[in-house]
Write an enzyme that holds these catalytic residues in place. Sequence first.
Site, PDB file in Angstrom:
ATOM      1  N   HIS A  16       0.827  -1.138   0.031  1.00 54.70           N
ATOM      2  CA  HIS A  16       0.146   0.142   0.081  1.00 54.70           C
ATOM      3  C   HIS A  16       0.944   1.250  -0.053  1.00 54.70           C
ATOM      4  CE1 HIS A  16      -3.831   1.817   1.806  1.00 54.70           C
ATOM      5  NE2 HIS A  16      -3.083   2.859   1.013  1.00 54.70           N
ATOM      6  N   HIS A  18       1.496   4.786  -2.516  1.00 52.80           N
ATOM      7  CA  HIS A  18       1.169   5.617  -3.379  1.00 52.80           C
ATOM      8  C   HIS A  18       2.466   6.234  -4.021  1.00 52.80           C
ATOM      9  CE1 HIS A  18      -3.254   5.503  -2.430  1.00 52.80           C
ATOM     10  NE2 HIS A  18      -2.875   5.249  -1.293  1.00 52.80           N
ATOM     11  N   GLU A 199     -11.292   3.475   5.486  1.00 52.96           N
ATOM     12  CA  GLU A 199     -10.453   4.086   6.221  1.00 52.96           C
ATOM     13  C   GLU A 199     -11.180   5.331   6.885  1.00 52.96           C
ATOM     14  OE1 GLU A 199      -8.167   6.390   3.394  1.00 52.96           O
ATOM     15  OE2 GLU A 199      -6.689   7.109   4.634  1.00 52.96           O
TER      16      GLU A 199
HETATM   17  N1  HPA Z   1      -6.633   7.316   0.952  1.00 59.37           N
HETATM   18  C1  HPA Z   1      -7.276   7.704  -0.154  1.00 59.37           C
HETATM   19  N2  HPA Z   1      -6.650   8.096  -1.295  1.00 59.37           N
HETATM   20  C2  HPA Z   1      -5.227   8.275  -1.099  1.00 59.37           C
HETATM   21  C3  HPA Z   1      -4.645   7.945  -0.046  1.00 59.37           C
HETATM   22  C4  HPA Z   1      -5.214   7.350   1.162  1.00 59.37           C
HETATM   23  O1  HPA Z   1      -4.586   6.983   2.322  1.00 59.37           O
HETATM   24  N3  HPA Z   1      -3.297   8.260   0.015  1.00 59.37           N
HETATM   25  C5  HPA Z   1      -3.343   8.671  -1.538  1.00 59.37           C
HETATM   26  N4  HPA Z   1      -4.620   8.869  -1.984  1.00 59.37           N
HETATM   27 ZN    ZN Z   2      -3.625   4.786   0.362  1.00 65.73          ZN
END
Ligand code: HPA
Ligand code: ZN
Length: 354
Positions: A16, A18, A199
Site C-alpha cells: 500500500h 502511492h 479508512e
Molecule cells: N486514502 C485515499 N486516497 C489516497 C490515500 C489514502 O490514504 N493516499 C493517497 N491517495
Molecule cells: Zn492509500
Amino acid sequence: MDVEAFARRLPKAELHLHIEGTLEPELMLRLARRNKLKLRFPDVEAVRRAYRFQGLQSFLDIYYEGAAVLRTQRDFHDLAWAYFGRAAKDGVRHAELFFDPQTHTQRGVALGEVVEGLEAAMTRARRELGVTSKLILCFLRHLSEEAAQATFSQARPYLDRIAAVGLDSSEKGHPPRKFERVFARARSEGLLAVAHAGEEGPPGYVEEALDLLKVRRVDHGVRCAEKPALVERLAREGVPLTVCPLSNVKLKVFPDLARHNLKALLSRGVRVTLNSDDPAYFGGYVLDNYVAAARALALSPLHLWTLARNSIEASFLSGQEKRALVGDIMKVGAAYEDADPPRRPRRAARSRRS
Ligand code: HPA
Ligand code: ZN
C-alpha cells in the site's frame, strides 16, 4: 537484537504505497525548478509546515498540489527510484505501487510518460537493488464512473505492465458500488482488484469492495472493527488488509498509535500487513511503521515476523516467488531465536515442606 534491527532484516513486501506520496519536499522543489513551475512554497521547511492534516480531504488537497510538479518520464523515474532506494534499505524485497493516472492526465501529462518512467525505475530496482515490483492503476473515486472508464480505455496499451486496479481518493460519499462496472471490465481483462475501503468510510464499504468489486485485498479496512461479523468474515476468508499505522494517525483515523486496532485485528486472525501509504507526507517509510507500531502496541518479534510473512503472502507474486521469500523470512526468525533464545519459564522450585 533490537526491534529496528530485527524488523529491517525481515524480508518484506510493501503493498500500500502511492508512488505520488513518496514525493519528498526536496524533490518537489527540484522538479519544480527543472520544469520551470511556480510553487506557493518558498523552501522545504514551508512545504513541511503545510503537512498538518485534519483528515483525508485536507491531505488530498496538498497531495494533488505537490504531484503537479511531475511532468516527464524522467520525473516519474526519479520519483520511483528515490522510493526504491529507501525501500531497499528498509528490507523491502517487493513493492506493489499505486499510481493515479487521472492526477496526471488531467494536467495534460500523457499516460505513457507516467508508465514508462515508473517502469524504468522498476527495471533498475530489480537489477541494482534486487527489489521486484508491480503496478496498480488506481481510479480517483471523487471523479465519475465515466472518467474511470475513459482512463481504463487510455490504459489499454499498457495493460500487460499493470497487475491490478485500485480505488483511492476521497472515500466518504463515493462508495465502491459506483465503480462496479469498470472493475468488472478490468477483471475481465485479467487484472486483479484492490480498493481503499474502511479508512474513513463505513464497514459497509469494505463489504461492497469484497462483494461488488471482488477485491483480493482491502486497503486500510480498519473500520471493519465496527462490525464483528465482518471481522470474522475477513479472518475466515483470509482477506488481507493493507494497514498504514502512521497514515492513520496523521489523518486522524485513530487519535494515537497506542489506540490503533492492528494488534487486535491480528489477534482475531485477520491477515494484517503494514505499509507506509504516502511516506513523504506521513512521517515515515515502511520500517518506521513497523518500529512505531511495535513500540506503541508492544508487538513481539513473533508479531513482526507474522506481519512480514503476511505481506509476502498477500502480494501478487507467484507461488514460487512467495515460497522463496517466506523461506528467507524463516531464516531470519531462526537466526533471531539463536541470537536471543526465548526465555523458558524457570521450573517452579519444588516446595519442600517439612
Ligand atoms: N486514502 C485515499 N486516497 C489516497 C490515500 C489514502 O490514504 N493516499 C493517497 N491517495
Ligand atoms: Zn492509500
